[in-house]
Design a protein around this motif. Structure first.
Motif, PDB file in Angstrom:
ATOM      1  N   MET A   1       0.726  -1.479   0.213  1.00 36.40           N
ATOM      2  CA  MET A   1      -0.102  -0.115   0.198  1.00 36.40           C
ATOM      3  C   MET A   1       1.316   1.413  -0.082  1.00 36.40           C
ATOM      4  SD  MET A   1      -2.580   0.919   3.038  1.00 36.40           S
ATOM      5  CE  MET A   1      -3.312   3.288   2.478  1.00 36.40           C
ATOM      6  N   THR A   2       0.147   2.515  -1.018  1.00 36.87           N
ATOM      7  CA  THR A   2       0.846   3.684  -1.433  1.00 36.87           C
ATOM      8  C   THR A   2       0.154   5.089  -0.330  1.00 36.87           C
ATOM      9  OG1 THR A   2       2.937   3.029  -2.352  1.00 36.87           O
ATOM     10  CG2 THR A   2       2.034   4.901  -2.493  1.00 36.87           C
ATOM     11  N   TYR A   3       0.358   5.402   0.282  1.00 35.33           N
ATOM     12  CA  TYR A   3       0.099   6.406   0.925  1.00 35.33           C
ATOM     13  C   TYR A   3      -0.064   7.789  -0.064  1.00 35.33           C
ATOM     14  CZ  TYR A   3      -0.463   4.131   5.236  1.00 35.33           C
ATOM     15  OH  TYR A   3      -1.277   2.917   6.635  1.00 35.33           O
ATOM     16  N   GLN A   4      -1.219   8.884   0.174  1.00 31.72           N
ATOM     17  CA  GLN A   4      -1.662   9.333  -0.999  1.00 31.72           C
ATOM     18  C   GLN A   4      -1.408  10.819  -0.481  1.00 31.72           C
ATOM     19  OE1 GLN A   4      -1.217   8.830  -4.460  1.00 31.72           O
ATOM     20  NE2 GLN A   4      -0.975   6.650  -3.456  1.00 31.72           N
ATOM     21  N   TRP A  26      -6.924  -2.705  10.354  1.00 28.81           N
ATOM     22  CA  TRP A  26      -5.995  -3.317  11.111  1.00 28.81           C
ATOM     23  C   TRP A  26      -5.476  -4.542  10.865  1.00 28.81           C
ATOM     24  CZ3 TRP A  26      -3.201  -1.221  13.811  1.00 28.81           C
ATOM     25  CH2 TRP A  26      -2.178  -1.525  14.798  1.00 28.81           C
ATOM     26  N   THR A  27      -3.851  -3.729   9.565  1.00 29.23           N
ATOM     27  CA  THR A  27      -3.190  -4.809   9.042  1.00 29.23           C
ATOM     28  C   THR A  27      -1.475  -4.809   9.289  1.00 29.23           C
ATOM     29  OG1 THR A  27      -2.441  -3.405   7.584  1.00 29.23           O
ATOM     30  CG2 THR A  27      -4.485  -4.680   6.743  1.00 29.23           C
ATOM     31  N   HIS A  28      -0.724  -5.357   8.890  1.00 26.76           N
ATOM     32  CA  HIS A  28       0.295  -5.508   9.085  1.00 26.76           C
ATOM     33  C   HIS A  28       1.027  -3.994   9.238  1.00 26.76           C
ATOM     34  CE1 HIS A  28       4.949  -6.082   9.366  1.00 26.76           C
ATOM     35  NE2 HIS A  28       4.927  -5.783   8.605  1.00 26.76           N
ATOM     36  N   THR A  29       0.482  -3.416   7.804  1.00 29.99           N
ATOM     37  CA  THR A  29       0.544  -1.886   7.027  1.00 29.99           C
ATOM     38  C   THR A  29       0.149  -1.259   8.127  1.00 29.99           C
ATOM     39  OG1 THR A  29       0.487  -3.301   4.868  1.00 29.99           O
ATOM     40  CG2 THR A  29       0.804  -0.848   5.626  1.00 29.99           C
ATOM     41  N   LEU A  36       6.321   3.876  12.913  1.00 32.23           N
ATOM     42  CA  LEU A  36       6.648   4.892  12.478  1.00 32.23           C
ATOM     43  C   LEU A  36       6.041   6.604  12.706  1.00 32.23           C
ATOM     44  CD1 LEU A  36       9.312   4.891  10.857  1.00 32.23           C
ATOM     45  CD2 LEU A  36       7.917   5.720   9.158  1.00 32.23           C
ATOM     46  N   TRP A  37       4.661   6.293  13.046  1.00 34.14           N
ATOM     47  CA  TRP A  37       4.240   7.764  13.580  1.00 34.14           C
ATOM     48  C   TRP A  37       4.765   8.385  14.939  1.00 34.14           C
ATOM     49  CZ3 TRP A  37       1.239  11.644  10.774  1.00 34.14           C
ATOM     50  CH2 TRP A  37       0.758  12.348  11.585  1.00 34.14           C
ATOM     51  N   TYR A  38       4.390   7.170  15.508  1.00 37.77           N
ATOM     52  CA  TYR A  38       4.634   7.230  17.242  1.00 37.77           C
ATOM     53  C   TYR A  38       6.363   8.021  17.339  1.00 37.77           C
ATOM     54  CZ  TYR A  38      -0.330   5.978  18.233  1.00 37.77           C
ATOM     55  OH  TYR A  38      -1.781   5.844  18.734  1.00 37.77           O
ATOM     56  N   ILE A 101       7.261   7.427   4.860  1.00 31.65           N
ATOM     57  CA  ILE A 101       6.369   6.492   5.783  1.00 31.65           C
ATOM     58  C   ILE A 101       5.876   5.167   3.612  1.00 31.65           C
ATOM     59  CG2 ILE A 101       4.017   5.711   5.779  1.00 31.65           C
ATOM     60  CD1 ILE A 101       3.759   7.693   7.789  1.00 31.65           C
ATOM     61  N   ASN A 102       6.234   6.089   3.020  1.00 30.95           N
ATOM     62  CA  ASN A 102       6.368   5.005   1.988  1.00 30.95           C
ATOM     63  C   ASN A 102       7.645   4.019   1.988  1.00 30.95           C
ATOM     64  OD1 ASN A 102       3.101   5.775   1.710  1.00 30.95           O
ATOM     65  ND2 ASN A 102       3.453   6.945  -0.126  1.00 30.95           N
ATOM     66  N   GLN A 103       8.312   4.356   1.533  1.00 26.23           N
ATOM     67  CA  GLN A 103       9.930   4.068   1.694  1.00 26.23           C
ATOM     68  C   GLN A 103       9.395   3.103   2.898  1.00 26.23           C
ATOM     69  OE1 GLN A 103      12.593   7.436   1.168  1.00 26.23           O
ATOM     70  NE2 GLN A 103      12.103   8.221  -0.873  1.00 26.23           N
ATOM     71  N   PHE A 104       9.533   3.526   3.819  1.00 27.49           N
ATOM     72  CA  PHE A 104       9.643   2.374   4.877  1.00 27.49           C
ATOM     73  C   PHE A 104       8.753   1.350   4.590  1.00 27.49           C
ATOM     74  CE2 PHE A 104       7.892   0.798   9.214  1.00 27.49           C
ATOM     75  CZ  PHE A 104       9.526   0.154   9.911  1.00 27.49           C
ATOM     76  N   LEU A 105       7.179   1.725   4.491  1.00 27.58           N
ATOM     77  CA  LEU A 105       7.018   0.298   4.009  1.00 27.58           C
ATOM     78  C   LEU A 105       7.325  -0.350   3.099  1.00 27.58           C
ATOM     79  CD1 LEU A 105       3.065   2.022   4.457  1.00 27.58           C
ATOM     80  CD2 LEU A 105       4.437   0.823   6.008  1.00 27.58           C
TER      81      LEU A 105
END
Length: 141
Positions: A1-4, A26-29, A36-38, A101-105
């Motif tokens: 998944m990529t956040y837009q 409530w997935t692994h992603t 990462l947010w926290y 975040i997208n790169q981390f995922l």
């Protein structure tokens, strides 16, 4: 998944914290995104507490029972927070941006990664579910 958009991430965090996030989301992603947010918004000890308490409260609100095979898992949670800390420190990220975040995922969204450090028996044990246990295959760097 990529956040837009960052708003998608903020909505995830808000729904998680309010326990309104549908269980199907409530997935692994989602777990990794929250970690990462926290870590980007709080000191590591507070990020750990928010993640641990948040998952336990979310699970209770959703009726997810703590059993030998389901529910909150301390070692896996702390492992992924460690991965997130490593990622942020390695990139010297001081402000979390959408692309970070997208790169981390993209780079770290492999649910089998803990098994590079832990034997299956150790990681899936009750002890590891309820307490932090050190890796038995390879130490964390």
């Amino acid at each position: 998944m990529t956040y837009q958009t960052c708003n998608q991430i903020k909505a995830l965090v808000q729904a998680f914290e309010q326990h309104t996030l549908p269980r199907s989301q409530w997935t692994h992603t989602a777990h990794l995104t929250l970690a990462l947010w926290y870590l980007a918004h709080y000191a590591p000890s507070e990020a750990i507490d928010r993640m641990r308490d948040g998952i336990q409260q979310y699970n209770a609100a959703q009726g997810i029972q703590q059993t030998k095979n389901s529910g909150y898992h301390e070692t896996i949670t702390l492992f992924w927070l460690w991965v997130g800390q490593w990622y942020l420190a390695d990139r010297r990220i001081s402000r979390l941006a959408l692309d970070a975040i997208n790169q981390f995922l993209e780079r770290c969204n492999d649910p089998t990664l803990p098994f590079h450090y832990y034997s299956r028996d150790r990681l899936l044990s009750w002890e590891a579910r309820t307490n932090w246990v050190e890796p038995d295959l390879h130490p964390l760097p």
